[in-house]
Design a protein around this motif. Structure first.
Motif, PDB file in Angstrom:
ATOM      1  N   TYR A   1       8.390  -1.594   6.943  1.00 22.37           N
ATOM      2  CA  TYR A   1       8.551  -2.624   7.986  1.00 22.37           C
ATOM      3  C   TYR A   1      10.015  -2.962   8.274  1.00 22.37           C
ATOM      4  O   TYR A   1      10.400  -4.126   8.215  1.00 22.37           O
ATOM      5  CB  TYR A   1       7.786  -3.880   7.575  1.00 22.37           C
ATOM      6  CG  TYR A   1       7.752  -4.934   8.668  1.00 22.37           C
ATOM      7  CD1 TYR A   1       7.075  -4.703   9.874  1.00 22.37           C
ATOM      8  CD2 TYR A   1       8.407  -6.153   8.516  1.00 22.37           C
ATOM      9  CE1 TYR A   1       7.062  -5.662  10.872  1.00 22.37           C
ATOM     10  CE2 TYR A   1       8.384  -7.113   9.514  1.00 22.37           C
ATOM     11  CZ  TYR A   1       7.717  -6.871  10.681  1.00 22.37           C
ATOM     12  OH  TYR A   1       7.704  -7.817  11.677  1.00 22.37           O
TER      13      TYR A   1
ATOM     14  N   GLN B   1       8.519  -0.219   1.406  1.00 23.47           N
ATOM     15  CA  GLN B   1       8.355  -1.158   0.300  1.00 23.47           C
ATOM     16  C   GLN B   1       7.380  -0.593  -0.734  1.00 23.47           C
ATOM     17  O   GLN B   1       6.253  -0.246  -0.392  1.00 23.47           O
ATOM     18  CB  GLN B   1       7.791  -2.483   0.823  1.00 23.47           C
ATOM     19  CG  GLN B   1       8.393  -2.980   2.107  1.00 23.47           C
ATOM     20  CD  GLN B   1       9.669  -3.758   1.903  1.00 23.47           C
ATOM     21  OE1 GLN B   1       9.890  -4.350   0.850  1.00 23.47           O
ATOM     22  NE2 GLN B   1      10.503  -3.785   2.919  1.00 23.47           N
TER      23      GLN B   1
ATOM     24  N   GLN C   1      14.573  -6.609   3.898  1.00 23.03           N
ATOM     25  CA  GLN C   1      13.824  -6.293   5.114  1.00 23.03           C
ATOM     26  C   GLN C   1      14.697  -6.088   6.344  1.00 23.03           C
ATOM     27  O   GLN C   1      14.196  -5.670   7.392  1.00 23.03           O
ATOM     28  CB  GLN C   1      12.833  -7.423   5.418  1.00 23.03           C
ATOM     29  CG  GLN C   1      11.816  -7.681   4.334  1.00 23.03           C
ATOM     30  CD  GLN C   1      10.591  -6.807   4.467  1.00 23.03           C
ATOM     31  OE1 GLN C   1      10.604  -5.815   5.181  1.00 23.03           O
ATOM     32  NE2 GLN C   1       9.531  -7.159   3.777  1.00 23.03           N
TER      33      GLN C   1
END
Length: 215
Positions: A8, A12, A148
């Motif tokens: 994303y 992850q 992120q």
């Protein structure tokens, strides 16, 4: 606890054995010289350091340690890291820590790949870095989300400015909840206290608007 993988866009790896899983899947894509970046040494007390070193050696990587990244990392530390990476011909940066370590490494990664000063590039010329050293993150503090995105909060002591700077994006991140258990309670409290106003601000504004309409 179920293990899972999602992107994303940073890939992850979540779960108890996520570091081993991630390193086996990802590290072969990059060169031999790895810059292991971390903060004040709490990862050594918790045992995370020994685990990461073992996994890097299993992957036959040459390890170059860059430690001492402070909370609210300084631009001077960024420049020191970039010089270190250039001197040691670093192929891959592994950030092990919380938001400050991850933020610092984002800018180190981009600064290493350009002769221009990142600060002047972004704030004087309105340009942003296009190249980076590949990076991975091993997250040891919950609640930051720094793995992120490519944004970083950096303190320029010379200019007396603390602000957002854009740098590199992580290629993958390791999220093992057990690693966050090693965080001292006072550090955990500070991490979440910092984020409380960020979360509460839109909620309080919405509540204020509702009350205003009622009266």
């Amino acid at each position: 606890m179920n293990d899972f993988i999602y992107s994303y866009p940073t890939k992850q790896y979540f779960g108890k054995n996520s570091a081993k899983q991630a390193f086996e899947a990802e590290l072969s894509k990059y060169g031999k010289n790895v810059m292991l970046a971390y903060g004040g040494g709490s990862i050594k007390k918790s045992g995370i350091y020994d685990e990461i070193i073992s996994l890097l050696k299993d992957a036959e990587k040459e390890i170059f340690e860059f430690s001492g990244i402070m909370p609210n990392p300084t631009y001077k530390k960024v420049q020191s890291g970039a010089a270190f990476a250039k001197e040691n011909k670093i192929d891959f940066i592994l950030a092990v820590g919380g938001g400050s370590v991850m933020d610092c490494c984002k800018i180190i990664s981009s600064q290493t790949c350009t002769d221009e000063d990142i600060w002047e590039m972004e704030f004087s010329k309105g340009k942003f870095p296009a190249k980076q050293i590949p990076m991975g993150a091993v997250v040891t503090a919950s609640g930051t989300g720094a793995e992120q995105n490519s944004g970083a909060v950096i303190t320029n002591e010379e200019k007396k400015i603390k602000t957002g700077v854009f740098g590199a994006h992580y290629n993958f991140a390791v999220l093992n909840p057990e690693y966050t258990l090693s965080l001292p309670m006072n550090r955990l409290f500070r991490v979440h206290l910092i984020h409380f106003p960020i979360v509460w601000k839109p909620i309080s504004e919405q509540a204020a608007n509702i009350i205003f309409r009622m009266i």
